[in-house]
Scaffold this active site. Sequence first.
Site, short mmCIF file in Angstrom:
data_model
loop_
_atom_site.label_atom_id
_atom_site.label_comp_id
_atom_site.label_asym_id
_atom_site.label_seq_id
_atom_site.Cartn_x
_atom_site.Cartn_y
_atom_site.Cartn_z
N GLU A 12 -1.25 -1.18 -5.24
CA GLU A 12 -2.60 -1.63 -4.87
C GLU A 12 -3.44 -1.68 -6.14
O GLU A 12 -4.16 -0.74 -6.50
CB GLU A 12 -3.16 -0.70 -3.79
CG GLU A 12 -2.27 -0.73 -2.55
CD GLU A 12 -2.69 0.22 -1.43
OE1 GLU A 12 -3.75 0.86 -1.53
OE2 GLU A 12 -1.94 0.29 -0.44
N GLU B 295 -10.75 -0.14 1.85
CA GLU B 295 -9.82 -1.26 1.65
C GLU B 295 -10.62 -2.43 1.07
O GLU B 295 -11.46 -3.02 1.75
CB GLU B 295 -9.18 -1.68 2.99
CG GLU B 295 -8.42 -0.57 3.70
CD GLU B 295 -7.08 -0.24 3.06
OE1 GLU B 295 -6.61 -1.02 2.18
OE2 GLU B 295 -6.51 0.81 3.42
O1 LIG Z 1 -2.14 -2.51 4.64
C1 LIG Z 1 -1.54 -1.53 5.03
O2 LIG Z 1 -0.70 -1.57 5.96
C2 LIG Z 1 -1.82 -0.18 4.42
C3 LIG Z 1 -3.03 -0.10 3.54
C4 LIG Z 1 -3.28 1.38 3.27
O3 LIG Z 1 -2.69 1.92 2.39
N1 LIG Z 1 -4.09 1.98 4.14
C5 LIG Z 1 -4.26 3.40 4.14
C6 LIG Z 1 -5.26 3.78 5.19
C7 LIG Z 1 -5.52 5.27 5.20
C8 LIG Z 1 -6.42 5.73 6.33
O4 LIG Z 1 -6.08 5.48 7.49
O5 LIG Z 1 -7.45 6.36 6.04
C9 LIG Z 1 -2.92 4.05 4.44
O6 LIG Z 1 -2.17 3.52 5.27
O7 LIG Z 1 -2.63 5.09 3.85
ZN LIG Z 2 -3.17 2.00 0.29
#
Ligand SMILES: O=C(O)CCC(=O)N[C@@H](CCC(=O)O)C(=O)O
Ligand SMILES: [Zn+2]
Length: 343
Positions: free
Chosen positions: A63, A221
């Site tokens: 990322e 994000e």
């Molecule tokens: O796009 C995706 O599927 C994942 C993007 C990402 O890394 N999102 C985080 C969100 C964390 C949270 O829910 O606070 C993750 O999945 O770790």
């Molecule tokens: Zn992420």
Amino acid sequence: MNKAFEDFLGWTCANEWGSEETQKKTLNNGVTLSIWDSGVLEVTPSKPGKKDIVLSCAVHGNETAPIEICRDIINDIITEKQTVVHRTLFLIANPASINKGERFVEENMNRLFSGAHGNGKAHNKERERAAKIEQYVRRFYETAPEGERERLHYDLHTAIRDSKREKFAVYPFTHGKSYNKHQLQFLLACGVDTVLLNQAPTTTFSYFSVNEFNAHAFTVELGKVRPFGKNDRSKFAASEQTLRRLISEDSVDFGEFDPNKHFIFKEAQTINRMNEDFELNFADDVANFTSFDKGDLLARDGDKNLYALHDGEHIIFPNANVALGQRALLTVVRVPTESLELE
Ligand SMILES: O=C(O)CCC(=O)N[C@@H](CCC(=O)O)C(=O)O
Ligand SMILES: [Zn+2]
């Protein structure tokens, strides 16, 4: 200048699982830089303001936009182009996964916080690094000057899929505490008008800071995953500028709160993959925030069918390839901003 201060990201990636070589230097403007480990840089102004700010990136190594943003802010601090008035801790969380150009090396680091790194029998470097990062955050918050202070943590990410709402933040479970208006305003200034309210504890980095340190903390994000150099930085300009203002201004005025400018969604379901035989019932190019209706089939997990429970249930972070027991899909429903208890 030594390598770490010349090129902090480069030095960090050259010491991908950590460095015991702690380093310190005070700049002409009075700001002290302390390197606690690779990827861990504490910035302390000579007379720190009342905020203690953690900015983290590279919890997922592919990322890259948040890594580029942090790299550029750090470089500008080192060369005194960027002023800093509040204590700030920069964390480049998983440098080995940056070197690999992948989300993680062995295990998703963003499922290892709040002690989850010690669960079960597994041992790996990501677990060791998550445990150290927890300690660095603790040390940072607990060594703040005395008095009333504001703890902030923005954990910067980009998403795997396209998204119908480009920028959004996850507001970790607050255990019933009010949501913070000023934080929603800050996020809006970053270009983040969409916020998802988690309804239960998680093992993410942002929840760790909320739960253990009472910080205002968010997973943010900022756009879509792309390789280094392929990010359209103009799309991240508002976020970067706002982060720069946050660290360099005593207090930033983000204007009047207008509920109509915020799009709030509440977690409806977290679907964890429990079987090898797991599939999503929609294509890989279906974007985040695509809406489904009550009764639509979302996924199959072994012999269980998983359906949308509401009309207007939006899918977030679908990923059929997660490890067993981990979240394969989050679903959310829109709620009026006015329905939130705001402080
Ligand atoms: O796009 C995706 O599927 C994942 C993007 C990402 O890394 N999102 C985080 C969100 C964390 C949270 O829910 O606070 C993750 O999945 O770790
Ligand atoms: Zn992420």
